[in-house]
Design an enzyme around this catalytic site. Structure first.
Site, PDB file in Angstrom:
ATOM      1  CG  HIS A   1      61.544  27.542 -12.258  1.00 20.12           C
ATOM      2  ND1 HIS A   1      61.836  27.480 -10.916  1.00 20.12           N
ATOM      3  CD2 HIS A   1      61.582  26.271 -12.703  1.00 20.12           C
ATOM      4  CE1 HIS A   1      62.025  26.218 -10.559  1.00 20.12           C
ATOM      5  NE2 HIS A   1      61.873  25.458 -11.648  1.00 20.12           N
ATOM      6  CG  MET A   2      63.080  24.842 -17.362  1.00 17.31           C
ATOM      7  SD  MET A   2      63.762  23.602 -18.471  1.00 17.31           S
ATOM      8  CE  MET A   2      62.297  22.880 -19.124  1.00 17.31           C
ATOM      9  CG  HIS A   3      56.667  26.262 -16.302  1.00 20.23           C
ATOM     10  ND1 HIS A   3      57.343  27.462 -16.329  1.00 20.23           N
ATOM     11  CD2 HIS A   3      55.421  26.540 -16.741  1.00 20.23           C
ATOM     12  CE1 HIS A   3      56.540  28.420 -16.754  1.00 20.23           C
ATOM     13  NE2 HIS A   3      55.358  27.882 -17.026  1.00 20.23           N
ATOM     14  CD1 TRP A   4      57.806  19.898 -21.054  1.00 20.52           C
ATOM     15  CD2 TRP A   4      58.755  19.990 -19.030  1.00 20.52           C
ATOM     16  NE1 TRP A   4      59.120  19.513 -21.184  1.00 20.52           N
ATOM     17  CE2 TRP A   4      59.723  19.561 -19.950  1.00 20.52           C
ATOM     18  CE3 TRP A   4      59.132  20.131 -17.684  1.00 20.52           C
ATOM     19  CZ2 TRP A   4      61.029  19.265 -19.592  1.00 20.52           C
ATOM     20  CZ3 TRP A   4      60.437  19.843 -17.322  1.00 20.52           C
ATOM     21  CH2 TRP A   4      61.362  19.411 -18.270  1.00 20.52           C
ATOM     22  CG  HIS A   5      52.107  25.314 -19.816  1.00 19.16           C
ATOM     23  ND1 HIS A   5      51.274  25.983 -18.970  1.00 19.16           N
ATOM     24  CD2 HIS A   5      53.216  26.084 -19.972  1.00 19.16           C
ATOM     25  CE1 HIS A   5      51.848  27.125 -18.623  1.00 19.16           C
ATOM     26  NE2 HIS A   5      53.021  27.204 -19.214  1.00 19.16           N
TER      27      HIS A   5
END
Length: 166
Positions: free
Chosen positions: A121-125
């Site tokens: 599940h892609m996500h931005w930090h």
């Protein structure tokens, strides 16, 4: 050998729910303020959610994830990508208001080999940064110093997220 006492890790080790599904899919579904606080969920809308990183690089390290379970950034539907971008921008503005950092690291790790801890599940930090926030501790003692407790950061940020839509 040096010993670092970290008794707060016991709760993680004894948590039998941590391997039950994707955190970016399950945690935003939680109802009630206490359940969301326990899960460190700051914001949820139709396109994206914002969660605090339970294992942060710096205090107030947040993650913005699309509400679609996918690791494929290139095929993220345009409306979800646009909504997630708006939430990402709002997240940076909120962190700027709450902490006035000198800068930010914002990034996506696509794939396990690229460093993604949750590769499906892609996500931005979003990591706020300050002059001098990286000191000798990681180099000499292999220890990261986090300046604020997670729940204190959550309590500081939540009212700003509750202030309205992006």
């Amino acid at each position: 050998m040096r010993v670092l006492w970290a008794p707060w890790r016991l709760a993680y080790l004894e948590d039998d729910t941590r391997d039950q599904g994707c955190i970016f899919c399950s945690k935003p579904q939680l109802a009630g303020p206490q359940a969301r606080r326990d899960a460190l969920v700051l914001w949820v809308d139709d396109t994206a959610s914002v969660l605090m990183n339970r294992y942060p690089y710096a205090h107030a390290h947040l993650m913005v994830a699309p509400r679609l379970h996918t690791a494929d950034f290139a095929r993220l539907p345009a409306p979800i990508a646009a909504g997630a971008q708006a939430v990402l921008q709002r997240t940076v503005a909120i962190l700027d208001e709450a902490y006035a950092p000198a800068g930010f690291n914002i990034g996506v790790n696509l794939g396990r080999v690229a460093g993604a801890g949750i590769a499906d599940h892609m996500h931005w930090h979003v990591v706020p940064r300050w002059q001098g926030d990286t000191n000798f501790m990681p180099m000499l003692a292999e220890t990261r110093v986090i300046s604020q407790h997670l729940t204190d950061a959550y309590d500081r940020l939540l009212p700003l997220f509750q202030g309205g839509a992006p």
